[in-house]
Motif scaffolding. Structure first.
Motif, short mmCIF file in Angstrom:
data_model
loop_
_atom_site.label_atom_id
_atom_site.label_comp_id
_atom_site.label_asym_id
_atom_site.label_seq_id
_atom_site.Cartn_x
_atom_site.Cartn_y
_atom_site.Cartn_z
N LEU A 35 0.82 -1.22 0.00
CA LEU A 35 0.00 0.00 0.00
C LEU A 35 0.85 1.26 0.00
N THR A 36 2.15 1.12 0.29
CA THR A 36 3.05 2.27 0.25
C THR A 36 3.83 2.33 -1.07
N GLY A 37 3.50 1.45 -2.00
CA GLY A 37 4.18 1.40 -3.28
C GLY A 37 3.66 2.46 -4.25
N PRO A 38 4.04 2.35 -5.52
CA PRO A 38 3.71 3.40 -6.51
C PRO A 38 2.30 3.34 -7.07
N TYR A 39 1.52 2.30 -6.71
CA TYR A 39 0.21 2.13 -7.31
C TYR A 39 -0.91 2.58 -6.37
N MET A 40 -2.05 2.90 -6.96
CA MET A 40 -3.24 3.17 -6.17
C MET A 40 -3.57 1.92 -5.35
N SER A 41 -4.15 2.12 -4.19
CA SER A 41 -4.36 1.00 -3.27
C SER A 41 -5.20 -0.12 -3.88
N GLU A 42 -6.21 0.24 -4.68
CA GLU A 42 -7.06 -0.79 -5.28
C GLU A 42 -6.26 -1.63 -6.27
N GLU A 43 -5.47 -0.98 -7.13
CA GLU A 43 -4.67 -1.71 -8.11
C GLU A 43 -3.59 -2.52 -7.42
N ALA A 44 -2.97 -1.98 -6.39
CA ALA A 44 -1.91 -2.69 -5.68
C ALA A 44 -2.42 -4.01 -5.13
N ARG A 45 -3.62 -4.00 -4.57
CA ARG A 45 -4.20 -5.23 -4.01
C ARG A 45 -4.45 -6.26 -5.09
N VAL A 46 -4.93 -5.81 -6.25
CA VAL A 46 -5.20 -6.73 -7.35
C VAL A 46 -3.90 -7.26 -7.93
N TYR A 47 -2.91 -6.39 -8.15
CA TYR A 47 -1.62 -6.84 -8.68
C TYR A 47 -0.98 -7.88 -7.78
N GLU A 48 -1.04 -7.64 -6.49
CA GLU A 48 -0.45 -8.59 -5.54
C GLU A 48 -1.15 -9.94 -5.61
N ALA A 49 -2.47 -9.91 -5.71
CA ALA A 49 -3.24 -11.16 -5.80
C ALA A 49 -2.90 -11.93 -7.07
N ILE A 50 -2.75 -11.23 -8.18
CA ILE A 50 -2.39 -11.89 -9.45
C ILE A 50 -0.98 -12.47 -9.35
N ALA A 51 -0.06 -11.70 -8.80
CA ALA A 51 1.33 -12.16 -8.67
C ALA A 51 1.42 -13.43 -7.83
N GLN A 52 0.55 -13.56 -6.86
CA GLN A 52 0.59 -14.74 -5.98
C GLN A 52 0.13 -16.01 -6.68
N THR A 53 -0.45 -15.89 -7.88
CA THR A 53 -0.89 -17.08 -8.62
C THR A 53 0.21 -17.64 -9.53
N ILE A 54 1.34 -16.95 -9.62
CA ILE A 54 2.41 -17.38 -10.53
C ILE A 54 3.06 -18.67 -10.04
N GLU A 55 3.14 -19.65 -10.92
CA GLU A 55 3.84 -20.91 -10.64
C GLU A 55 4.75 -21.22 -11.83
N TYR A 56 5.67 -22.16 -11.64
CA TYR A 56 6.63 -22.44 -12.71
C TYR A 56 6.97 -23.93 -12.78
N SER A 57 7.49 -24.30 -13.94
CA SER A 57 7.99 -25.65 -14.17
C SER A 57 9.18 -25.54 -15.12
N ILE A 58 10.30 -26.13 -14.74
CA ILE A 58 11.51 -26.06 -15.55
C ILE A 58 11.59 -27.28 -16.48
N ASP A 59 11.75 -27.03 -17.76
CA ASP A 59 11.90 -28.10 -18.75
C ASP A 59 13.38 -28.52 -18.76
N GLU A 60 13.71 -29.52 -17.97
CA GLU A 60 15.10 -29.92 -17.82
C GLU A 60 15.69 -30.46 -19.11
N ASP A 61 14.85 -31.00 -19.98
CA ASP A 61 15.35 -31.54 -21.26
C ASP A 61 15.78 -30.43 -22.21
N SER A 62 15.37 -29.19 -21.93
CA SER A 62 15.67 -28.09 -22.85
C SER A 62 17.02 -27.43 -22.56
N VAL A 63 17.64 -27.78 -21.45
CA VAL A 63 18.87 -27.09 -21.05
C VAL A 63 20.00 -27.38 -22.03
N SER A 64 20.76 -26.35 -22.33
CA SER A 64 21.96 -26.50 -23.17
C SER A 64 22.99 -25.50 -22.69
#
Length: 219
Positions: free
Chosen positions: A71-100
Motif C-alpha cells: 500500500l506504500t508502493g507506486p500504485y493506487m491501493s485498489e490496483e496494488a491489491r489486485v496486482y499482488e493477488a495476481i502475482a501470488q498465482t504465478i507458478e513455474y515448471s523447468i523443462d530440464e530436457d531443454s537445457v543446453s
C-alpha cells in the motif's frame, strides 16, 4: 586388428564426448534456474540482481519499485491489491530436457514454463468489477495463462548469471500495465450520503445556481 578396433572405439567415444552436453554446466544452470524462478515468483529483485549479469544493476531499483505491490508502493491501493493477488498465482515448471550450455562459448539457456491466472474474463464481469475484494475472490474460478520463457545465461568471472532478466520481468509481470477501474453497485439502497457544493442552503436542502455538486457515498 584388435588394437586398431580398440583405438577406433576410443577415438569415436572421444568425439562423442566433445560434441555432447557439458553435464556439469547443465546441472549448474538448472540449479540456478530453480532459484531464479523462485525469486521471480516472490518478486525478490535484490536476490535476482545478484544472479543477473552486471548490466541489470542499473535496472534493479526501477524494477524493485515496479513490483512493490504494498500500500506504500507506486500504485493506487485498489490496483496494488489486485496486482499482488495476481502475482501470488504465478507458478513455474523447468523443462530440464531443454537445457543446453557451452563453457567454451560461455553461454547456456533453459526453458521455464510459467502459469498465471488469466483474469481477462473478469474485466467484463460487473460483479467482479465492483470492488478489489470482489475481483480477487473470483480469481480462483479463472483459467490459467501459460507463459513460456527462455532463461539465457552467460559466464561472468567464472560464474553463471542470467543475462535477460529485464526481458523476463517484462513478460511475466505484464499485468501491471493493466488498469483496473472499480465501480460500486449503485443499485444498493443502504448507502449513507453526503452532499457538497456551492451555495448550499442547509435549511431548505436545495442548491441555488451551484458551480458544482458533489455526492459522497458511504458503504
Amino acid at each position: 586388428k584388435t588394437v586398431a578396433l580398440t583405438l577406433a572405439v576410443i577415438m569415436a567415444s572421444s568425439v562423442l564426448a566433445s560434441c555432447g552436453k557439458d553435464s556439469a554446466a547443465d546441472e549448474a544452470i538448472l540449479e540456478l534456474s530453480e532459484d531464479i524462478a523462485k525469486y521471480l515468483c516472490d518478486c525478490k529483485i535484490s536476490k535476482l540482481a545478484k544472479v543477473s549479469t552486471s548490466d541489470f544493476e542499473s535496472e534493479k531499483d526501477d524494477w524493485a519499485e515496479d513490483l512493490d505491490f504494498s500500500l506504500t508502493g507506486p500504485y493506487m491501493s485498489e490496483e496494488a491489491r489486485v496486482y499482488e493477488a495476481i502475482a501470488q498465482t504465478i507458478e513455474y515448471s523447468i523443462d530440464e530436457d531443454s537445457v543446453s550450455s557451452s563453457v567454451k562459448n560461455q553461454e547456456g539457456r533453459v526453458c521455464v514454463e510459467f502459469t498465471v491466472v488469466d483474469y481477462e474474463e473478469l474485466l467484463d464481469d460487473p460483479e467482479a468489477m465492483t470492488a478489489p475484494e470482489d475481483f480477487i475472490s473470483k480469481l480462483d474460478s479463472c483459467d490459467e495463462e501459460e507463459i513460456e520463457l527462455w532463461f539465457d545465461f552467460e559466464l561472468e568471472d567464472g560464474e553463471w548469471h542470467i543475462s535477460n532478466t529485464d526481458e523476463i520481468l517484462e513478460n511475466l509481470f505484464d499485468f501491471r500495465n493493466q488498469r483496473f477501474v472499480f465501480v460500486p453497485d449503485l443499485s444498493r439502497s443502504d448507502f449513507d450520503a453526503m452532499w457538497f457544493g456551492t451555495d448550499w442552503d442547509y435549511e431548505g436542502n436545495v442548491y441555488t445556481n451551484p458551480f458544482y455538486i458533489e455526492l459522497m457515498l458511504f458503504a
